[in-house]
Design an enzyme around this catalytic site. Structure first.
Site, PDB file in Angstrom:
ATOM      1  N   LYS A   1       0.838  -1.213   0.000  1.00 32.17           N
ATOM      2  CA  LYS A   1       0.000   0.000   0.000  1.00 32.17           C
ATOM      3  C   LYS A   1       0.869   1.258   0.000  1.00 32.17           C
ATOM      4  O   LYS A   1       0.639   2.178  -0.761  1.00 32.17           O
ATOM      5  CB  LYS A   1      -0.889   0.065   1.254  1.00 32.17           C
ATOM      6  CG  LYS A   1      -1.893  -1.045   1.394  1.00 32.17           C
ATOM      7  CD  LYS A   1      -2.789  -0.816   2.604  1.00 32.17           C
ATOM      8  CE  LYS A   1      -2.066  -0.882   3.942  1.00 32.17           C
ATOM      9  NZ  LYS A   1      -1.614  -2.231   4.338  1.00 32.17           N
TER      10      LYS A   1
ATOM     11  N   ARG B   1      -9.331   1.076   8.426  1.00 34.66           N
ATOM     12  CA  ARG B   1      -8.927  -0.293   8.753  1.00 34.66           C
ATOM     13  C   ARG B   1      -9.983  -1.007   9.575  1.00 34.66           C
ATOM     14  O   ARG B   1      -9.781  -2.155   9.955  1.00 34.66           O
ATOM     15  CB  ARG B   1      -7.629  -0.246   9.559  1.00 34.66           C
ATOM     16  CG  ARG B   1      -6.366  -0.536   8.743  1.00 34.66           C
ATOM     17  CD  ARG B   1      -5.188  -0.399   9.680  1.00 34.66           C
ATOM     18  NE  ARG B   1      -4.011  -1.057   9.241  1.00 34.66           N
ATOM     19  CZ  ARG B   1      -2.946  -0.433   8.734  1.00 34.66           C
ATOM     20  NH1 ARG B   1      -2.947   0.864   8.561  1.00 34.66           N
ATOM     21  NH2 ARG B   1      -1.869  -1.113   8.409  1.00 34.66           N
TER      22      ARG B   1
ATOM     23  N   ARG C   1      11.798  -6.936   5.299  1.00 34.80           N
ATOM     24  CA  ARG C   1      11.806  -5.497   5.020  1.00 34.80           C
ATOM     25  C   ARG C   1      12.787  -4.798   5.960  1.00 34.80           C
ATOM     26  O   ARG C   1      12.876  -5.120   7.138  1.00 34.80           O
ATOM     27  CB  ARG C   1      10.400  -4.922   5.238  1.00 34.80           C
ATOM     28  CG  ARG C   1      10.368  -3.400   5.148  1.00 34.80           C
ATOM     29  CD  ARG C   1       8.988  -2.874   4.954  1.00 34.80           C
ATOM     30  NE  ARG C   1       8.080  -3.103   6.063  1.00 34.80           N
ATOM     31  CZ  ARG C   1       6.800  -2.719   6.051  1.00 34.80           C
ATOM     32  NH1 ARG C   1       6.299  -2.115   4.999  1.00 34.80           N
ATOM     33  NH2 ARG C   1       6.033  -2.952   7.085  1.00 34.80           N
TER      34      ARG C   1
ATOM     35  N   ARG D   1      11.503  -2.550  11.393  1.00 32.23           N
ATOM     36  CA  ARG D   1      10.430  -1.939  12.183  1.00 32.23           C
ATOM     37  C   ARG D   1      10.058  -2.907  13.299  1.00 32.23           C
ATOM     38  O   ARG D   1       9.969  -4.111  13.055  1.00 32.23           O
ATOM     39  CB  ARG D   1       9.195  -1.706  11.288  1.00 32.23           C
ATOM     40  CG  ARG D   1       9.207  -0.366  10.593  1.00 32.23           C
ATOM     41  CD  ARG D   1       8.128  -0.228   9.549  1.00 32.23           C
ATOM     42  NE  ARG D   1       6.789  -0.640   9.937  1.00 32.23           N
ATOM     43  CZ  ARG D   1       5.711  -0.439   9.183  1.00 32.23           C
ATOM     44  NH1 ARG D   1       5.819   0.173   8.013  1.00 32.23           N
ATOM     45  NH2 ARG D   1       4.513  -0.832   9.564  1.00 32.23           N
TER      46      ARG D   1
ATOM     47  N   ARG E   1      -0.529  -8.555  13.521  1.00 29.38           N
ATOM     48  CA  ARG E   1      -1.077  -7.659  12.487  1.00 29.38           C
ATOM     49  C   ARG E   1      -1.975  -8.438  11.531  1.00 29.38           C
ATOM     50  O   ARG E   1      -3.008  -7.936  11.101  1.00 29.38           O
ATOM     51  CB  ARG E   1       0.062  -6.990  11.708  1.00 29.38           C
ATOM     52  CG  ARG E   1       0.737  -5.906  12.529  1.00 29.38           C
ATOM     53  CD  ARG E   1       2.086  -5.552  11.968  1.00 29.38           C
ATOM     54  NE  ARG E   1       2.014  -4.777  10.748  1.00 29.38           N
ATOM     55  CZ  ARG E   1       3.048  -4.597   9.934  1.00 29.38           C
ATOM     56  NH1 ARG E   1       4.215  -5.159  10.208  1.00 29.38           N
ATOM     57  NH2 ARG E   1       2.934  -3.854   8.868  1.00 29.38           N
TER      58      ARG E   1
END
Ligand code: AMP
Length: 217
Positions: free
Chosen positions: A13, A86, A125, A154, A165
């Protein structure tokens, strides 16, 4: 033009919203980025949000709404919303907020991607501490001139947080698809493959969304 991009964590996104905003000169509004900025600045809101964000839980609606409302109000004529709404409650609020301002969404784009691809993308990532640039250890490794010690993971990209998540996505965000599904502005795109391929798919969908919007009374 007002666009919502949504989908599971790791769907791309942020990357696609960024490209889209540049191409169409729209504001890129990412509630995740706004929350991380507030956390970094150590504001009261940031301190409240931090424990949720870092553990992979959704931040309570009232906290995120205040950030979303301010950002959308500033750029009501043209934005790409990334990571908002969300929850169905957030989607309902957005509909009424935009409805009161006669500023409907022209495209609601859901990016779809398989769970195993999500896990690979998120766990590999790395983010540049200063620039915020995103890399993937296998598919988008940092160029040689980037100092590897400035790349961090992160906290919410660690395995436990990824799991959380994903479960939050299934529990709270997936129902947003049903909320929008009947809307003429709703489209799904395949989020797998190269950034450029996904970008092309989003462009195709946008053309259709614009054509549909201009034929509406
Ligand atoms: P993102 O950068 O979009 O992956 O968002 C990172 C994290 O910020 C999410 O895992 C949530 O903890 C929080 N967050 C971002 N947007 C929202 C939202 N619309 N509602 C609740 N929490 C959010």
């Amino acid at each position: 033009m007002r666009i919502v991009l949504f989908g599971p964590p790791g769907a791309g996104k942020g990357t696609q919203a960024n490209l889209l905003a540049e191409r169409k000169s729209l504001a890129h509004i990412s509630t995740g980025m706004l929350l991380r900025a507030a956390m970094k600045a150590g504001t009261q809101l940031g301190r409240k949000a931090g424990e949720y964000v870092n553990s992979g839980r959704l931040v309570p609606d009232t906290i995120v709404r205040s950030l979303a409302e301010e950002a959308i109000s500033d750029d009501i004529e043209g934005f790409v919303l990334d990571g908002y709404p969300r929850t169905v409650q957030q989607a309902e609020w957005l509909t009424s907020f935009l409805g009161e301002r006669s500023a409907p969404l022209q495209a609601i784009i859901c990016i779809k991607i398989r769970e195993e691809v999500i896990i690979s993308r998120l766990s590999k990532r790395r983010v540049h501490r200063k620039t915020g640039d995103n890399y993937h250890l296998d598919f988008r490794p940092p160029p040689p001139n980037v100092d590897a010690s400035a790349l961090v993971q992160r906290p919410d990209d660690r395995p436990e947080a990824i799991k959380k998540r994903l479960s939050e996505y299934h529990r709270a965000t997936e129902p947003v698809i049903s909320y929008y599904e009947e809307d003429e502005a709703f489209f799904s795109v395949d989020g797998e493959g190269d950034v450029k391929d996904v970008r092309r798919r989003i462009d195709d969908v946008l053309e259709r969304a614009l054509a549909a919007a201009s034929s509406r009374p």
